[in-house]
Design a protein around this motif. Structure first.
Motif, PDB file in Angstrom:
ATOM      1  N   ARG A  68       0.834  -1.203   0.000  1.00 56.39           N
ATOM      2  CA  ARG A  68       0.000   0.000   0.000  1.00 56.39           C
ATOM      3  C   ARG A  68       0.876   1.263   0.000  1.00 56.39           C
ATOM      4  O   ARG A  68       0.553   2.253  -0.670  1.00 56.39           O
ATOM      5  CB  ARG A  68      -0.936  -0.008   1.197  1.00 56.39           C
ATOM      6  CG  ARG A  68      -1.993  -1.119   1.114  1.00 56.39           C
ATOM      7  CD  ARG A  68      -2.959  -1.081   2.280  1.00 56.39           C
ATOM      8  NE  ARG A  68      -3.895   0.017   2.149  1.00 56.39           N
ATOM      9  CZ  ARG A  68      -5.064  -0.040   1.500  1.00 56.39           C
ATOM     10  NH1 ARG A  68      -5.433  -1.162   0.930  1.00 56.39           N
ATOM     11  NH2 ARG A  68      -5.840   1.009   1.428  1.00 56.39           N
ATOM     12  N   ASN A  69       1.992   1.204   0.729  1.00 59.14           N
ATOM     13  CA  ASN A  69       2.903   2.363   0.814  1.00 59.14           C
ATOM     14  C   ASN A  69       3.503   2.707  -0.548  1.00 59.14           C
ATOM     15  O   ASN A  69       3.573   3.880  -0.912  1.00 59.14           O
ATOM     16  CB  ASN A  69       4.022   2.109   1.819  1.00 59.14           C
ATOM     17  CG  ASN A  69       3.566   2.207   3.248  1.00 59.14           C
ATOM     18  OD1 ASN A  69       2.472   2.649   3.550  1.00 59.14           O
ATOM     19  ND2 ASN A  69       4.415   1.767   4.164  1.00 59.14           N
ATOM     20  N   ILE A  70       3.947   1.700  -1.304  1.00 60.74           N
ATOM     21  CA  ILE A  70       4.578   2.001  -2.597  1.00 60.74           C
ATOM     22  C   ILE A  70       3.558   2.590  -3.566  1.00 60.74           C
ATOM     23  O   ILE A  70       3.876   3.488  -4.341  1.00 60.74           O
ATOM     24  CB  ILE A  70       5.325   0.776  -3.210  1.00 60.74           C
ATOM     25  CG1 ILE A  70       6.172   1.190  -4.413  1.00 60.74           C
ATOM     26  CG2 ILE A  70       4.401  -0.347  -3.582  1.00 60.74           C
ATOM     27  CD1 ILE A  70       7.276   2.165  -4.138  1.00 60.74           C
ATOM     28  N   ILE A  71       2.323   2.135  -3.503  1.00 60.66           N
ATOM     29  CA  ILE A  71       1.276   2.700  -4.358  1.00 60.66           C
ATOM     30  C   ILE A  71       1.053   4.168  -3.996  1.00 60.66           C
ATOM     31  O   ILE A  71       0.970   5.034  -4.877  1.00 60.66           O
ATOM     32  CB  ILE A  71      -0.034   1.884  -4.231  1.00 60.66           C
ATOM     33  CG1 ILE A  71       0.166   0.472  -4.794  1.00 60.66           C
ATOM     34  CG2 ILE A  71      -1.186   2.595  -4.929  1.00 60.66           C
ATOM     35  CD1 ILE A  71      -0.948  -0.508  -4.462  1.00 60.66           C
ATOM     36  N   GLU A  72       1.008   4.450  -2.706  1.00 57.70           N
ATOM     37  CA  GLU A  72       0.813   5.831  -2.235  1.00 57.70           C
ATOM     38  C   GLU A  72       2.000   6.711  -2.613  1.00 57.70           C
ATOM     39  O   GLU A  72       1.831   7.826  -3.109  1.00 57.70           O
ATOM     40  CB  GLU A  72       0.603   5.829  -0.721  1.00 57.70           C
ATOM     41  CG  GLU A  72       0.289   7.189  -0.155  1.00 57.70           C
ATOM     42  CD  GLU A  72       0.057   7.145   1.354  1.00 57.70           C
ATOM     43  OE1 GLU A  72       0.412   8.129   2.016  1.00 57.70           O
ATOM     44  OE2 GLU A  72      -0.464   6.124   1.851  1.00 57.70           O
ATOM     45  N   ILE A  73       3.206   6.204  -2.414  1.00 57.94           N
ATOM     46  CA  ILE A  73       4.419   6.962  -2.740  1.00 57.94           C
ATOM     47  C   ILE A  73       4.444   7.324  -4.224  1.00 57.94           C
ATOM     48  O   ILE A  73       4.859   8.414  -4.609  1.00 57.94           O
ATOM     49  CB  ILE A  73       5.682   6.157  -2.351  1.00 57.94           C
ATOM     50  CG1 ILE A  73       5.865   6.157  -0.833  1.00 57.94           C
ATOM     51  CG2 ILE A  73       6.926   6.706  -3.038  1.00 57.94           C
ATOM     52  CD1 ILE A  73       6.910   5.178  -0.337  1.00 57.94           C
ATOM     53  N   ARG A  74       3.988   6.416  -5.058  1.00 58.12           N
ATOM     54  CA  ARG A  74       3.968   6.657  -6.508  1.00 58.12           C
ATOM     55  C   ARG A  74       2.790   7.519  -6.940  1.00 58.12           C
ATOM     56  O   ARG A  74       2.634   7.824  -8.122  1.00 58.12           O
ATOM     57  CB  ARG A  74       3.954   5.334  -7.275  1.00 58.12           C
ATOM     58  CG  ARG A  74       5.215   4.499  -7.083  1.00 58.12           C
ATOM     59  CD  ARG A  74       6.442   5.229  -7.589  1.00 58.12           C
ATOM     60  NE  ARG A  74       7.593   4.357  -7.623  1.00 58.12           N
ATOM     61  CZ  ARG A  74       8.775   4.656  -7.116  1.00 58.12           C
ATOM     62  NH1 ARG A  74       8.980   5.814  -6.536  1.00 58.12           N
ATOM     63  NH2 ARG A  74       9.778   3.811  -7.199  1.00 58.12           N
ATOM     64  N   GLY A  75       1.931   7.902  -5.987  1.00 60.82           N
ATOM     65  CA  GLY A  75       0.804   8.771  -6.298  1.00 60.82           C
ATOM     66  C   GLY A  75      -0.279   8.091  -7.099  1.00 60.82           C
ATOM     67  O   GLY A  75      -1.003   8.737  -7.857  1.00 60.82           O
ATOM     68  N   GLU A  76      -0.401   6.794  -6.942  1.00 61.81           N
ATOM     69  CA  GLU A  76      -1.375   6.016  -7.697  1.00 61.81           C
ATOM     70  C   GLU A  76      -2.557   5.618  -6.817  1.00 61.81           C
ATOM     71  O   GLU A  76      -2.522   5.761  -5.601  1.00 61.81           O
ATOM     72  CB  GLU A  76      -0.706   4.759  -8.277  1.00 61.81           C
ATOM     73  CG  GLU A  76       0.417   5.059  -9.262  1.00 61.81           C
ATOM     74  CD  GLU A  76      -0.061   5.725 -10.542  1.00 61.81           C
ATOM     75  OE1 GLU A  76      -1.187   5.413 -10.993  1.00 61.81           O
ATOM     76  OE2 GLU A  76       0.685   6.550 -11.093  1.00 61.81           O
ATOM     77  N   SER A  77      -3.582   5.078  -7.444  1.00 59.70           N
ATOM     78  CA  SER A  77      -4.791   4.642  -6.765  1.00 59.70           C
ATOM     79  C   SER A  77      -4.697   3.153  -6.450  1.00 59.70           C
ATOM     80  O   SER A  77      -4.362   2.341  -7.329  1.00 59.70           O
ATOM     81  CB  SER A  77      -5.999   4.909  -7.671  1.00 59.70           C
ATOM     82  OG  SER A  77      -7.104   4.153  -7.277  1.00 59.70           O
TER      83      SER A  77
END
Length: 176
Positions: A68-77
């Motif tokens: 979940r963190n990597i998705i958030e860091i990349r600014g994705e949904s």
């Protein structure tokens, strides 16, 4: 070093680490099958999903948090991603795939690649976690089931389109 152990080599190279904790790391997949494709690996030496037991549930929760963190860091949904494990792992070292659903990549080349992520050969995090919680282990799929899933038609994961070959599927995926 054999290609099956390549993840261990990647894990040991600090230049590959995007996120690291005491328990696990996140790396970019070296041969991404989508625009975003990351692997979350535990630091503990666990060969595959078949070595997991109920004692590993907290570890799986940590791996999912990092996904979940990597998705958030990349600014994705979060909804634009699949998070899970291969039912038929080809690489040694347990790893959680965090892959965008677009599947736009020059590394996506074969029907096996496609079906390993878009059939029940891909076990979602939630499904694996529930199975481990309930049964205490992960069961291997019988070879005939694996072969059947690998032979499935190239059906788009976003609509009902069925491609005759990978180039046509890839062209179709670019349109989504």
């Amino acid at each position: 070093m054999y290609w099956q152990t390549g993840l261990i080599k990647s894990l040991l190279d600090p230049t590959n680490l995007i996120i690291t904790t005491d328990v696990a790391v996140v790396i970019a997949d070296k041969y991404p099958k989508a625009r975003h494709h990351y692997l979350v690996l535990p630091k503990e030496d666990i060969a595959s999903i078949f070595q997991l037991s109920k004692k590993h549930l907290p570890l799986l929760e940590e791996l999912h948090l990092l996904a979940r963190n990597i998705i958030e860091i990349r600014g994705e949904s979060y909804e634009s991603f699949q998070i899970g494990f291969h039912a038929q792992p080809s690489m040694q070292r347990l790893h959680l795939h965090v892959i965008s659903k677009d599947f736009v990549s020059s590394c996506l080349k074969t029907k096996k690649h496609w079906n390993s992520f878009n059939t029940s050969l891909f076990i979602t995090y939630e499904t694996l976690y529930a199975q481990l919680s309930n049964e205490g282990h992960i069961q291997r799929l019988p070879k005939d089931i694996v072969d059947e899933l690998l032979a499935k038609p190239l059906t788009c994961n976003q609509c009902a389109f069925v491609a005759k070959n990978m180039p046509l599927l890839k062209e179709h995926l670019q349109e989504h």
